[in-house]
Design an enzyme around this catalytic site. Structure first.
Site, PDB file in Angstrom:
ATOM      1  N   ASP A   1     -88.077  17.324 -56.042  1.00 56.76           N
ATOM      2  CA  ASP A   1     -89.100  18.392 -56.409  1.00 56.76           C
ATOM      3  C   ASP A   1     -89.978  18.828 -55.509  1.00 56.76           C
ATOM      4  OD1 ASP A   1     -87.672  18.322 -58.951  1.00 56.76           O
ATOM      5  OD2 ASP A   1     -89.248  17.454 -60.187  1.00 56.76           O
TER       6      ASP A   1
ATOM      7  N   HIS B   1     -95.820  16.075 -54.595  1.00 60.13           N
ATOM      8  CA  HIS B   1     -95.513  16.407 -55.732  1.00 60.13           C
ATOM      9  C   HIS B   1     -95.774  15.072 -56.596  1.00 60.13           C
ATOM     10  CE1 HIS B   1     -93.135  17.689 -59.338  1.00 60.13           C
ATOM     11  NE2 HIS B   1     -92.646  16.610 -59.313  1.00 60.13           N
TER      12      HIS B   1
ATOM     13  N   HIS C   1     -87.676  10.694 -56.450  1.00 56.88           N
ATOM     14  CA  HIS C   1     -89.120  10.332 -56.959  1.00 56.88           C
ATOM     15  C   HIS C   1     -89.020   9.742 -58.520  1.00 56.88           C
ATOM     16  CE1 HIS C   1     -88.639  14.317 -58.555  1.00 56.88           C
ATOM     17  NE2 HIS C   1     -89.946  14.206 -59.123  1.00 56.88           N
TER      18      HIS C   1
ATOM     19  N   HIS D   1     -90.228  10.600 -61.529  1.00 59.96           N
ATOM     20  CA  HIS D   1     -90.348  11.281 -62.932  1.00 59.96           C
ATOM     21  C   HIS D   1     -88.864  11.076 -63.503  1.00 59.96           C
ATOM     22  CE1 HIS D   1     -93.651  14.328 -61.169  1.00 59.96           C
ATOM     23  NE2 HIS D   1     -94.053  13.358 -61.981  1.00 59.96           N
TER      24      HIS D   1
ATOM     25  N   ASP E   1     -87.200  12.991 -65.183  1.00 57.23           N
ATOM     26  CA  ASP E   1     -86.164  13.883 -65.517  1.00 57.23           C
ATOM     27  C   ASP E   1     -85.345  13.643 -63.919  1.00 57.23           C
ATOM     28  OD1 ASP E   1     -88.649  14.920 -63.706  1.00 57.23           O
ATOM     29  OD2 ASP E   1     -87.355  16.829 -63.794  1.00 57.23           O
ATOM     30  N   HIS E   2     -85.669  12.693 -63.170  1.00 60.95           N
ATOM     31  CA  HIS E   2     -84.914  12.239 -62.215  1.00 60.95           C
ATOM     32  C   HIS E   2     -84.469  10.668 -62.216  1.00 60.95           C
ATOM     33  CE1 HIS E   2     -85.861  15.861 -59.879  1.00 60.95           C
ATOM     34  NE2 HIS E   2     -87.116  16.077 -60.903  1.00 60.95           N
TER      35      HIS E   2
ATOM     36  N   HIS F   1     -84.169  21.466 -59.214  1.00 66.89           N
ATOM     37  CA  HIS F   1     -84.241  22.601 -60.607  1.00 66.89           C
ATOM     38  C   HIS F   1     -83.828  23.758 -60.356  1.00 66.89           C
ATOM     39  CE1 HIS F   1     -86.779  19.702 -63.106  1.00 66.89           C
ATOM     40  NE2 HIS F   1     -87.131  19.231 -62.077  1.00 66.89           N
TER      41      HIS F   1
END
Ligand code: ZN
Ligand code: FE
Length: 256
Positions: free
Chosen positions: A134, A115, A57, A59, A61-62, A172
């Site tokens: 996530d 999400h 996805h 975000h 942090d990905h 995570h």
């Protein structure tokens, strides 16, 4: 069919990045690279050459390492069709029902929105490996930033149907906090009590709790259990619609 060698890279506070190396062709994918530097270091240490960047996805942090990794290696960037305009550098956009191969290892793609609007999961059946970003966490699930409870429940229901020996590679290390919450929903769930104890020991020893087994999630993850009579009973919602139970548990977690 070739089995992936999977190498886990902790990044940022609590993110996991994964290298998935297919030995027959030496193709190597990175899953959800939040940052590039530790990925390049791990590739050098392993002697692997990056060929694919898989994003679950959008975000940061990905996907934060996408462009730097592509520039350094020429790897192909793959992500969700439903969010293709938000995936930096995307080359290949995938949706439910498609297959995607890293060398000789083939993944089935699932659309798992909730999400985020566009979120996919990669299921490498030959390696029993699920990369779910996530959407599903060990004993938890992602917050619904861009989706609804019916969507998220439907997404989790797809992942729940995979074989129980599936290894869950999530985005995570949230397991210990998730276990603490899960125990408030099902304080008498024996499997959950035992698993929470094992997780506490692993964390106290500084060990990762990921990957987990899907079979353990079925027994302990409240977000996969919203249609189970014993969970509904414990949550004070016996006989309720599973989506309503899921929404209530998700809300409790949001304010936990
Ligand atoms: Zn996310
Ligand atoms: Fe994340």
């Amino acid at each position: 069919m070739s089995e992936l060698v999977i190498h886990q890279i902790p990044a940022l506070n609590d993110n996991y990045i994964y290298l998935a190396h297919e030995p027959a062709t030496k193709a190597t994918a990175v899953v959800d690279p939040s940052v590039a530097a530790p990925v390049l270091a791990a590739l050098a240490e392993k002697g692997w050459k990056l060929t694919h960047i898989l994003n679950t996805h959008h975000h940061n942090d990905h996907t934060g390492g996408n462009l730097e990794l592509k520039a350094a290696t020429g790897a192909i960037i793959v992500g969700p069709l439903a969010d293709r305009e938000r995936i930096p550098g995307i080359d290949v956009a995938l949706a439910e029902g498609q297959k995607y191969s890293v060398g000789e290892a083939s993944a089935a793609v699932f659309d798992v929105p909730g999400h985020t609007r566009g979120h996919i999961a990669f299921w490498f059946e030959g390696s029993r490996a699920l990369f779910c970003g996530d959407t599903l966490f060990l004993m938890g699930c992602g917050r619904m930033f861009e989706g609804t409870a019916p969507q998220m429940w439907n997404s989790l229901s797809k992942l729940r149907a995979l074989p129980p020996e599936t290894r869950v590679y999530c985005g995570h290390e949230y397991t210990q906090a998730n276990a603490r919450f899960a125990l408030t929903v099902e304080p008498d769930n024996k499997a959950l009590i035992e698993r929470a104890r094992a997780i506490d020991q692993a964390r106290a020893a500084g060990r990762s709790t990921v990957p987990g087994l899907l079979g353990d999630e079925l027994a302990t993850n409240p977000f996969l259990r919203a249609d189970r009579p014993e969970l509904q009973q414990a949550a004070g919602m016996a006989g309720a619609d599973p989506v309503a139970v899921f929404a209530e548990i998700r809300h409790r977690k949001d304010v936990f």
